[in-house]
Structures are given as C-alpha cells and as structure tokens.
Design an enzyme around this catalytic site. Structure first.
Site, PDB file in Angstrom:
ATOM      1  N   GLU A  75      -2.299   4.983   2.955  1.00 27.90           N
ATOM      2  CA  GLU A  75      -2.219   3.582   2.528  1.00 27.90           C
ATOM      3  C   GLU A  75      -3.569   2.972   2.161  1.00 27.90           C
ATOM      4  O   GLU A  75      -3.651   2.151   1.245  1.00 27.90           O
ATOM      5  CB  GLU A  75      -1.539   2.741   3.616  1.00 27.90           C
ATOM      6  CG  GLU A  75      -0.045   3.026   3.785  1.00 27.90           C
ATOM      7  CD  GLU A  75       0.251   4.258   4.633  1.00 27.90           C
ATOM      8  OE1 GLU A  75      -0.700   4.894   5.140  1.00 27.90           O
ATOM      9  OE2 GLU A  75       1.442   4.592   4.773  1.00 27.90           O
ATOM     10  N   GLU A 112      -0.410  -8.905  -1.271  1.00 27.55           N
ATOM     11  CA  GLU A 112      -1.031  -8.336  -0.059  1.00 27.55           C
ATOM     12  C   GLU A 112      -2.221  -7.447  -0.448  1.00 27.55           C
ATOM     13  O   GLU A 112      -2.389  -6.326   0.040  1.00 27.55           O
ATOM     14  CB  GLU A 112      -0.018  -7.551   0.769  1.00 27.55           C
ATOM     15  CG  GLU A 112      -0.337  -7.502   2.245  1.00 27.55           C
ATOM     16  CD  GLU A 112       0.641  -6.621   3.015  1.00 27.55           C
ATOM     17  OE1 GLU A 112       0.693  -5.420   2.792  1.00 27.55           O
ATOM     18  OE2 GLU A 112       1.380  -7.170   3.853  1.00 27.55           O
ATOM     19  N   HIS A 116       5.338   5.104  13.236  1.00 29.31           N
ATOM     20  CA  HIS A 116       5.786   5.998  12.170  1.00 29.31           C
ATOM     21  C   HIS A 116       4.669   6.506  11.271  1.00 29.31           C
ATOM     22  O   HIS A 116       4.916   7.233  10.326  1.00 29.31           O
ATOM     23  CB  HIS A 116       6.813   5.277  11.284  1.00 29.31           C
ATOM     24  CG  HIS A 116       6.204   4.188  10.447  1.00 29.31           C
ATOM     25  ND1 HIS A 116       5.992   2.920  10.924  1.00 29.31           N
ATOM     26  CD2 HIS A 116       5.745   4.181   9.181  1.00 29.31           C
ATOM     27  CE1 HIS A 116       5.438   2.182   9.980  1.00 29.31           C
ATOM     28  NE2 HIS A 116       5.274   2.915   8.909  1.00 29.31           N
ATOM     29  N   HIS A 151      12.092   5.341  13.335  1.00 30.20           N
ATOM     30  CA  HIS A 151      11.981   5.436  11.879  1.00 30.20           C
ATOM     31  C   HIS A 151      12.737   6.663  11.378  1.00 30.20           C
ATOM     32  O   HIS A 151      12.894   7.636  12.104  1.00 30.20           O
ATOM     33  CB  HIS A 151      10.487   5.558  11.543  1.00 30.20           C
ATOM     34  CG  HIS A 151      10.156   5.306  10.112  1.00 30.20           C
ATOM     35  ND1 HIS A 151      10.254   6.273   9.146  1.00 30.20           N
ATOM     36  CD2 HIS A 151       9.716   4.192   9.481  1.00 30.20           C
ATOM     37  CE1 HIS A 151       9.879   5.764   7.978  1.00 30.20           C
ATOM     38  NE2 HIS A 151       9.543   4.488   8.160  1.00 30.20           N
ATOM     39  N   ASP A 178       0.791  -1.228   0.000  1.00 26.67           N
ATOM     40  CA  ASP A 178       0.000   0.000   0.000  1.00 26.67           C
ATOM     41  C   ASP A 178       0.821   1.275   0.000  1.00 26.67           C
ATOM     42  O   ASP A 178       0.339   2.337   0.360  1.00 26.67           O
ATOM     43  CB  ASP A 178      -0.890  -0.006   1.246  1.00 26.67           C
ATOM     44  CG  ASP A 178      -0.073  -0.194   2.525  1.00 26.67           C
ATOM     45  OD1 ASP A 178       1.151  -0.057   2.464  1.00 26.67           O
ATOM     46  OD2 ASP A 178      -0.678  -0.472   3.582  1.00 26.67           O
ATOM     47  N   ARG A 196       1.862   8.372   9.220  1.00 23.38           N
ATOM     48  CA  ARG A 196       1.623   9.792   8.969  1.00 23.38           C
ATOM     49  C   ARG A 196       0.411  10.321   9.733  1.00 23.38           C
ATOM     50  O   ARG A 196       0.408  11.446  10.200  1.00 23.38           O
ATOM     51  CB  ARG A 196       1.421  10.040   7.470  1.00 23.38           C
ATOM     52  CG  ARG A 196       2.704  10.027   6.707  1.00 23.38           C
ATOM     53  CD  ARG A 196       2.490  10.009   5.211  1.00 23.38           C
ATOM     54  NE  ARG A 196       3.758   9.728   4.554  1.00 23.38           N
ATOM     55  CZ  ARG A 196       4.493  10.624   3.918  1.00 23.38           C
ATOM     56  NH1 ARG A 196       4.072  11.858   3.804  1.00 23.38           N
ATOM     57  NH2 ARG A 196       5.650  10.291   3.383  1.00 23.38           N
TER      58      ARG A 196
END
Ligand code: UD1
Ligand code: UDP
Length: 415
Positions: free
Chosen positions: A136, A122, A213, A246, A100, A215
């Site tokens: 995503e 996936e 991590h 990250h 994604d 967004r």
C-alpha cells in the site's frame, strides 16, 4: 450552461466502497452538474458486495477481476486492462480513486494512459517505508505521481505531499470520508440476532475486537498475535475476543488453525458494515492492523492498539487515542493488559473526538471537483477545508493539566 462533468468512481475492495459511498451519493445528488459511473473492479467480491448493498450503490461496470489467492501482478494487469476499457466506454472528465489498494493504483495508471485526470481521495498518507504496509505504501506514492487533484484527509497528509513537491494549489484538505460514512449510521441495531455474532453470550464480558489482514503480517507476526490473544483470554476470564476473519485464504489458514475452538475467542465471517459498527460501539477496545478501523474507532471513544510497526495514520496516536504496538507476543499482551487493568490509562485513551474528519469530506471533495471543472481557483477556500480543533480544547489530557499547572503561578495551583 456547462456540460455535466463526467466522473468515473472506481472501487474494488471493502474499504473503498465504504469510503467512496458518500462521495458517490453526493455526486448523484447533483445530476445537473455530474454524470457518475461507478466501476467495480471486483478485486473483492463478497466483502465489497456486502458494503455496496448497505450503501445502496449499484455499479455501472463490474469488471470481475478477483481470482482465489490472486497475485499482485496478475491482479494489477487485469485491473489496468479492464479499467482502461471502461474509461474508453464512458469517456470521463475525471477518474476518482480511493486510497492505496491495487484497484486504486492500477486504475489511476489506466486513467493516466488514457490522459484522463485523476482525483485521489485519501492522498498523502505516508509511512516512509515501502514494505510497511505492503504494497500500500508504494501504491499510494505511485498514484500521487499521476494525480491531478489530491484530496488529503488531514494537514499531516497535505504536508507529506508538499514535501514531495506537489503544488499546494492541487491539494485540498477534506477530512476522511470514512467519518462521513459513520455519520449516516445513527440507527445502529441493538440486536445481533441473524448476524454472525448471534450466539456470543451477552454475559457482561468485556469485548476485545480484533482484526488483522495485512500482507506484511502474514506468517510469524500473525502467529505471534494469535498466541498473545490466547494468553489474554487465559489470564482474564472476564474478556471475550471477537475476531471477524478477513476472506484472504492466507489469513484464514493461520487464524483458524491457531484460534479455532479456543474458549472465549469467537471467530466469525466478515460482518456487514452496520453489524461491524455496532460491535465497534459496544466493544471495550480494539486491536487491529486495519486502516479504516483506526480511523473509525475514535468516533466511538474506543482505544486502539495498532498491530503494526508503523502507521501512515499518526493522528490518533498523536492525540493519545491509539498506540502502535508492533507484533510481538509479549508486546501485544503487555499493552492490552495495561488497558484491561489500568483505569486511568484506559480513560486517557477513550476520550474520543475524531482527528480524522468531521463528516463533511464528501461535500468538500465534490465542491472542489465542481470548481476544477469550471476552471476556478482555489479548488476550495482555505476556511472551508478540514481543520483539527486545537489540541487542548479537543481533549484535555492529564499531561496537559500537569503542564498547565506547572506553567501557572505557584500559589494558584490547586490539587
Ligand atoms: C486488499 C488490499 C488492502 C486492503 C484490503 C481491505 C491490495 C494489494 N490490498 O487486501 O490494501 O487493506 O484489501 O480488505 O489491494 N477474497 C475473497 N473474497 C473477498 C475478498 C477477498 O475470497 O470478498 C480472497 C481471495 O482469495 C483473494 C484474497 O482474498 O485472492 C486476497 O484479496 P486481495 O484483494 O488480493 O488482497 P487483500 O489482502 O484482501
Ligand atoms: N469492516 C466491516 N466488516 C468487518 C470488518 C471491517 O464492515 O468484518 C469495515 C470497517 O468498518 C472499515 C473497513 O471495513 O470501514 C476496513 O476494511 P479493512 O480492514 O478490510 O481494510 P483497510 O481499512 O485496512 O484497508
């Protein structure tokens, strides 16, 4: 003899490298059937290069798109342009994308513009909220629109695709390739010498592994999480938090500002894959918003508290191995405390068994592509697809025992 099927496998971020690695190895193991080019968009640099090194994969094309603090639009534009160019140069029969990310979405779109069929690994994970995870959820749905073969990891993800009108004949249930990647790690190192974990005292403390991590969590949510971690180490002197941070600068600024120099909170650089997995094996529990880590932890019988409001990977919580706990300071502390203090609650979430896969996803994906290339149907015999073992044999939860007792004739119930 039919000509080998030409495959472009595109990866750009750390999880894509880890999840595509065994598929690439499986394709390359069969040179008479496949010619495979690995395209590295370079969406990630250090983090992805570490993973590629571990799996001994050398990209054939390196598109070098990463810019510090890149915006989604500029990143998408660069990936679209450069992947289209790579497709023209290699002339694949199929472009394989994973998951994604912006790399996956823009590469699938580039392949579509070149009229090259897309294989989506996936596929079908859905939170049904386009801002969680962001971007995503939308990326994944957009890829589905241009995909020829949907490699759904589980029955849940297959059902989500069917509900969107995708024909069953184009979906193959494979298990998640991340479980294949773990299967190759039987020889985990016992020492953390020469790793970013060196120097963390091995004093019998319970290790709480944290990563975050996403967004959509930047800012207030991450600040709440930091405060919760501080509350926990203050209250429980026998725990240490290990947090490999990250490389996203927006993540780093918050985490370093709020957690740097906190006793028993160890911030480290991103770990190479084998060190990370050895930490996962040794830790007491996991707090994470990572997709891949949610899928890996059950292999090591580690309870996962998911630092999100929704998940597109519900299987572990359905099996009682993970809990979606949100991002409030109080909620994080409460849920972590439950596992730190309540042995039964802990045991109930650490029975293990992995509902995401059985380590044979890459084999299934490559067999389905072979059959597709030969024009055969179905793409994979239903009995060869990934099936979850039925719940009661998979894990015997306390509730199942109680239900069984309630259903049994009274005189036969023993305490
Ligand atoms: C990306 C994916 C996310 C995935 C995550 C895995 C998108 C939109 N997001 O998020 O789905 O969960 O990767 O880790 O595709 N950076 C470096 N070096 C690196 C990697 C990143 O310096 O090796 C820094 C750069 O400043 C970069 C920033 O991190 O601009 C953000 O990277 P980006 O790939 O845009 O998004 P992630 O948040 O990493
Ligand atoms: N991982 C790693 N080193 C780390 C943290 C994670 O190798 O320091 C691995 C982890 O084992 C998993 C993958 O990276 O396979 C998850 O990547 P990430 O959390 O960046 O992305 P997501 O899965 O959320 O897309």
């Amino acid at each position: 003899m039919t000509k080998p099927c030409r495959i472009v496998a595109v990866l750009g971020t750390r999880p894509e490298a880890i999840k595509l690695a065994l598929v690439i190895h499986e394709l390359r193991r069969r040179p008479a059937e496949f010619e495979t080019a690995v395209v590295h968009t370079g969406q990630h640099r250090t983090m992805l290069d570490n993973a590629l090194k571990h799996f001994k994969i050398k990209p054939d094309f390196d598109l070098d798109v990463m810019r510090p603090n890149q915006t989604l639009s500029s990143l998408t534009g660069r990936v679209l342009d450069t992947v289209e160019n790579a497709c023209h140069r290699f002339g694949p029969n199929m472009v394989l994308v994973q998951g994604d990310t912006t790399t996956a979405f823009a590469s699938a779109l580039a392949a579509y513009y070149c009229k090259i069929p897309v294989g989506h690994i996936e596929a079908g994970l859905r939170s049904h909220d386009i801002y969680n995870p962001f971007p995503e959820e939308a990326n994944r749905r957009l890829v589905s629109v241009v995909t020829e073969i949907h490699f759904a990891p589980t029955a849940n993800s297959r059902d989500a695709l069917l509900a969107e009108g995708i024909p069953a004949s184009k979906i193959v249930v494979t298990g998640n390739t991340v479980v294949d990647a773990l299967r190759g790690l039987s020889q985990l190192p016992h020492s953390w010498e020469d790793t970013p974990l060196a120097g963390i005292p091995e004093d019998g403390s319970r290790l709480v592994l944290v990563t975050s991590h996403r967004r959509e969590s930047l800012g207030t949510d991450q600040q709440n999480m930091c405060l919760a971690l501080k509350d926990l180490v203050k209250k429980y002197p026998d725990i240490r938090v290990i947090y490999p941070v990250h490389m996203n600068p927006n993540v780093r600024s918050t985490i370093n500002a709020l957690l740097g120099d906190t006793e028993r909170i160890h911030l480290t650089e991103p770990l190479d894959y084998i060190t990370f997995v050895s930490l996962l094996r040794r830790c007491f529990m996991v707090l994470t918003d990572s997709g891949g880590i949610q899928e890996e932890a059950p292999t090591f019988h580690k309870p996962v508290l998911v630092l999100r409001r929704v998940t597109e990977r519900p299987e572990a919580s359905e099996f009682g191995l993970a809990r979606i706990i949100g991002m409030s300071r109080e909620g994080i502390v409460r849920e972590a405390e439950r596992l730190l203090t309540d042995k039964e609650a802990y045991q109930d979430m650490s029975v293990g068994g992995n509902p995401y896969g059985d380590g044979r996803a890459a084999e299934r994906i490559v067999e389905a592509i072979t059959r597709w290339h030969q024009g055969k149907m179905p793409l994979l015999e239903p009995e060869k697809e990934f099936h979850l073992p039925p719940k009661p044999t998979y894990r015997r939860r306390k509730t199942d025992i109680h239900e069984a007792a309630a259903a049994a004739p009274r005189e036969k119930v023993r305490s």
